[in-house]
Design an enzyme around this catalytic site. Structure first.
Site, PDB file in Angstrom:
ATOM      1  N   LYS A 117       0.756  -1.062  -0.026  1.00 22.02           N
ATOM      2  CA  LYS A 117      -0.185   0.086   0.026  1.00 22.02           C
ATOM      3  C   LYS A 117       0.885   1.341   0.069  1.00 22.02           C
ATOM      4  O   LYS A 117       0.428   2.088  -0.851  1.00 22.02           O
ATOM      5  CB  LYS A 117      -0.970  -0.124   1.287  1.00 22.02           C
ATOM      6  CG  LYS A 117      -1.933  -1.047   1.290  1.00 22.02           C
ATOM      7  CD  LYS A 117      -2.587  -1.517  -0.310  1.00 22.02           C
ATOM      8  CE  LYS A 117      -3.315  -2.803  -0.009  1.00 22.02           C
ATOM      9  NZ  LYS A 117      -3.810  -2.922  -1.382  1.00 22.02           N
ATOM     10  N   GLU A 202      -3.201   8.376   7.795  1.00 24.95           N
ATOM     11  CA  GLU A 202      -3.761   9.211   6.639  1.00 24.95           C
ATOM     12  C   GLU A 202      -5.095   9.746   7.579  1.00 24.95           C
ATOM     13  O   GLU A 202      -5.621   9.599   8.569  1.00 24.95           O
ATOM     14  CB  GLU A 202      -4.784   8.513   5.867  1.00 24.95           C
ATOM     15  CG  GLU A 202      -3.961   8.136   4.403  1.00 24.95           C
ATOM     16  CD  GLU A 202      -4.761   7.296   3.439  1.00 24.95           C
ATOM     17  OE1 GLU A 202      -3.975   7.032   2.677  1.00 24.95           O
ATOM     18  OE2 GLU A 202      -5.946   6.751   3.835  1.00 24.95           O
ATOM     19  N   HIS A 210     -17.658   4.997  -1.166  1.00 21.56           N
ATOM     20  CA  HIS A 210     -16.501   4.278  -1.782  1.00 21.56           C
ATOM     21  C   HIS A 210     -16.811   4.575  -3.278  1.00 21.56           C
ATOM     22  O   HIS A 210     -17.704   3.956  -3.983  1.00 21.56           O
ATOM     23  CB  HIS A 210     -16.347   2.800  -1.153  1.00 21.56           C
ATOM     24  CG  HIS A 210     -15.751   1.952  -2.125  1.00 21.56           C
ATOM     25  ND1 HIS A 210     -14.485   1.497  -1.440  1.00 21.56           N
ATOM     26  CD2 HIS A 210     -15.466   1.778  -3.399  1.00 21.56           C
ATOM     27  CE1 HIS A 210     -13.798   0.739  -2.413  1.00 21.56           C
ATOM     28  NE2 HIS A 210     -14.247   0.855  -3.593  1.00 21.56           N
ATOM     29  N   GLU A 276      -9.545   2.442  -6.701  1.00 23.03           N
ATOM     30  CA  GLU A 276     -10.425   2.972  -5.666  1.00 23.03           C
ATOM     31  C   GLU A 276     -10.316   4.335  -5.171  1.00 23.03           C
ATOM     32  O   GLU A 276      -9.147   4.574  -4.492  1.00 23.03           O
ATOM     33  CB  GLU A 276     -10.492   1.553  -4.640  1.00 23.03           C
ATOM     34  CG  GLU A 276     -10.897   0.435  -5.216  1.00 23.03           C
ATOM     35  CD  GLU A 276     -11.200  -0.784  -4.026  1.00 23.03           C
ATOM     36  OE1 GLU A 276     -11.982  -1.457  -4.785  1.00 23.03           O
ATOM     37  OE2 GLU A 276     -10.850  -0.759  -3.159  1.00 23.03           O
ATOM     38  N   ARG A 294      -7.174  -6.889 -10.827  1.00 20.49           N
ATOM     39  CA  ARG A 294      -7.887  -8.079 -11.270  1.00 20.49           C
ATOM     40  C   ARG A 294      -9.194  -7.696 -11.946  1.00 20.49           C
ATOM     41  O   ARG A 294      -9.737  -6.518 -11.464  1.00 20.49           O
ATOM     42  CB  ARG A 294      -8.131  -8.868  -9.980  1.00 20.49           C
ATOM     43  CG  ARG A 294      -8.773  -8.387  -8.783  1.00 20.49           C
ATOM     44  CD  ARG A 294      -9.095  -9.278  -7.638  1.00 20.49           C
ATOM     45  NE  ARG A 294      -9.376  -8.501  -6.573  1.00 20.49           N
ATOM     46  CZ  ARG A 294     -10.329  -7.640  -6.263  1.00 20.49           C
ATOM     47  NH1 ARG A 294     -11.342  -7.687  -6.967  1.00 20.49           N
ATOM     48  NH2 ARG A 294     -10.525  -7.159  -5.005  1.00 20.49           N
ATOM     49  N   ARG A 340     -25.416  -8.109  -4.557  1.00 20.68           N
ATOM     50  CA  ARG A 340     -24.733  -9.441  -4.398  1.00 20.68           C
ATOM     51  C   ARG A 340     -25.658 -10.350  -3.468  1.00 20.68           C
ATOM     52  O   ARG A 340     -26.261  -9.947  -2.118  1.00 20.68           O
ATOM     53  CB  ARG A 340     -23.658  -9.206  -3.781  1.00 20.68           C
ATOM     54  CG  ARG A 340     -22.584  -8.472  -4.060  1.00 20.68           C
ATOM     55  CD  ARG A 340     -21.165  -8.626  -3.524  1.00 20.68           C
ATOM     56  NE  ARG A 340     -20.148  -7.674  -4.298  1.00 20.68           N
ATOM     57  CZ  ARG A 340     -18.895  -7.644  -3.906  1.00 20.68           C
ATOM     58  NH1 ARG A 340     -18.368  -8.186  -3.051  1.00 20.68           N
ATOM     59  NH2 ARG A 340     -18.002  -6.695  -4.522  1.00 20.68           N
TER      60      ARG A 340
END
Lengths: 458, 79
Positions: A117, A202, A210, A276, A294, A340
């Protein structure tokens, strides 16, 4: 290298999805299965099935050697990893390539870079991707330096493990007196969980959304396929996704899209990926979270609004080294929403519900798409994650899409196992969702009530 | 004798993680509510607790084996 036979190293709905596109592309398909999945829906669609190990994923879907052996034995020349399992495992990608097989995905170097990250954050900064105020890399220096940086960033803030991801390895700090102790704890936990004590700091955004950008590249041409919103989450797991992301200021959307393409270009990305962002609806600012190297679970909403088959594009790029798409060819039509459907009981704290599906009815119609890994009569095994299927709808605008999703869920009947369908109905009909006033912890903190799970995790 | 039965279908583990010691060993003293193992079902982990205090006489399920609801995981000699 041209692909003729593809090994699909995954299971469930994504294996079905990949097999269908591979077949349309004229490829012969081999599906790697565990002993528990030999009679699965996906197994029935593949040209051949290779049993790679017993039911537990560690011994089958996560067994890199068995997967590579299966690919060789069955005459495959490429491996598609789907999502989850080994899809973001650079060592597996390397192993596939060393065996002379084509890896359907970005290079192992890019997977490594984005899996780390703080290095990913440094790459994002270099590409001009907006980031949150913070350490902008590994948190270093003595206690005084850490305290001074935190004071400059302001509280609340988060300490994140560099090797974490998917919501793991994150600790919230609300007050200065907790800072140094939390940094120590976060380092220890990161070491124990991920084998890497690197952490970064952060600014924390309350009630964040998101949002993410789908990118595609072939090492020379780089483009985006628009954005998605995945703010309806429970325990950092996405539940409902939509495209495009609603209620984003044009300037924010453009900067997100352009900078995501710049990041793909900086790392000479090949295949499909997702950048993202966390969107702060108060400040109207988006900031980098991570890049996923991916295909993602929520890719169908992008396919519905762009008309692009992302799996076909992955296969074309892996096979020919080139994409035929150009940014100017990508157009966006209407709005798409995905739900989902998990085999979990929302009434019993989302307890997983394996068992045999006695009834399975899906909605029918041209505006619906069902990406399912199960049929009526199938047994849902306890070994793997609980995602059964995804229901996706498309409409000319968001309001109609949400309404259509409500109707689609009402026409969905699953018996024999408990599912999240009742919760999904509640979510898509909620006025907070309709008004885009939801955020990533809204389901836990407001809809279902009670404090967020885990205490220290935002 | 008290039987500790599995409440769930899944995979039974005697250790909190692969590199840690087992929660309890045969012959250990256990207290009511003590965790003796974990069951993994669909990537979620649930604790298995003993309702009885006494001596853990023995496990009837091996580490990493599949369990079904009602399966006897271990037996406690109450005291």
């Amino acid at each position: 290298m041209a692909i003729s036979t593809l090994l699909v190293a995954n299971r469930g709905e994504i294996a079905v999805r990949i097999l269908r596109s591979a077949r349309s592309a004229g490829l012969r398909t081999v599906l790697a299965v565990s002993e528990a999945d030999q009679d699965s829906m996906a197994a029935g669609l593949a040209d051949a099935v290779a049993v790679v190990g017993p039911a537990p994923a560690q011994k089958s879907y996560l067994n890199a050697e068995a997967l590579v052996d299966a690919a060789r034995e069955h005459g495959c020349d490429a491996v598609h990893p789907g999502y989850g399992f080994l899809s973001e495992n650079a060592a597996f990608a390397r192993r596939v390539q060393e065996a002379g097989l084509t890896w359907v995905g970005p290079s192992p170097e890019v997977i490594d870079l984005m899996g780390h990250k703080t290095r990913a954050l440094e790459a994002a900064i270099a590409a001009g991707v907006p980031v949150l105020a913070g350490s902008n890399g590994p948190l270093e220096g003595d206690d005084d330096a850490v305290l001074a940086l935190a004071r400059e960033v302001g509280y609340p803030l988060v300490i994140k493990a560099s090797a974490g991801g998917g919501g793991r390895g994150i600790r919230l700090v609300r007050a200065e007196e907790d800072l140094l102790r939390t940094v120590d704890t976060a380092r220890s936990e990161a070491g124990a969980s991920f084998g890497d004590t690197t952490v970064y700091l952060e600014r924390f955004v309350e009630r964040a959304r998101h949002v993410e950008v789908q990118v595609l590249g072939d090492g020379e041409t780089f483009l985006h396929l628009g954005d998605r919103d995945c703010s309806l989450q429970r325990r950092s797991q996405k539940i409902v996704e939509e495209a495009p992301a609603p209620d984003l200021p044009d300037a924010v959307r453009e900067r997100m899209r352009d900078s995501a393409v710049d990041l793909a270009r900086l790392c000479r990305y090949t295949g499909v990926g997702t950048v993202e962002y966390l969107y702060d609806p108060v400040r109207h600012e988006a900031a980098f979270i991570e890049m996923n190297t991916r295909l993602q679970v929520e890719h169908p909403v992008t396919e519905f609004v762009t008309g692009v088959d992302l799996v076909a594009e992955q296969l074309r790029i892996a096979s020919t080294g080139r994409t035929q798409l150009r940014q100017e060819d990508i157009t966006f039509t209407g709005h798409s929403v995905e739900c989902r459907i998990n085999a979990e009981d929302p009434e019993r704290n989302f307890l997983p519900s394996p068992g045999t599906i006695s009834r399975l009815d899906w909605p029918e119609g041209e505006h619906y798409r069902v990406d399912s890994g199960v049929r009526a009569g199938d047994t849902v095994a306890p070994y793997y994650d609980s995602l059964l299927a995804k229901l996706i709808v498309h409409a000319e605008d968001r309001g109609t899409a949400v309404q259509r999703m409500g109707a689609a869920l009402a026409a969905t009947h699953i018996e024999g196992v408990r599912t999240t369908v009742p919760l999904l109905q509640r979510l898509v009909l909620d006025p907070v969702f309709a008004a885009v006033e939801h955020h990533t912890t809204w389901i836990e903190t407001e809809l279902l009530g009670g404090p967020p799970s885990g205490g220290s995790t935002p | 004798m008290a039987e500790i039965q599995s409440p769930l279908p899944g995979v039974f583990y005697r250790r909190p993680s692969p590199d840690k010691d087992p929660f309890v060993q045969d012959g250990d003293r256990v207290e009511a509510g003590q965790v003796i193992g974990l069951i993994e079902v669909m990537k979620q982990f649930s604790e298995v607790q003993t309702e009885s205090a006494g001596t853990l006489e023995g496990f009837r399920i091996d580490d990493g084996d599949m369990v079904h609801p009602g399966d006897v995981i271990a037996v406690v000699a109450e005291s």
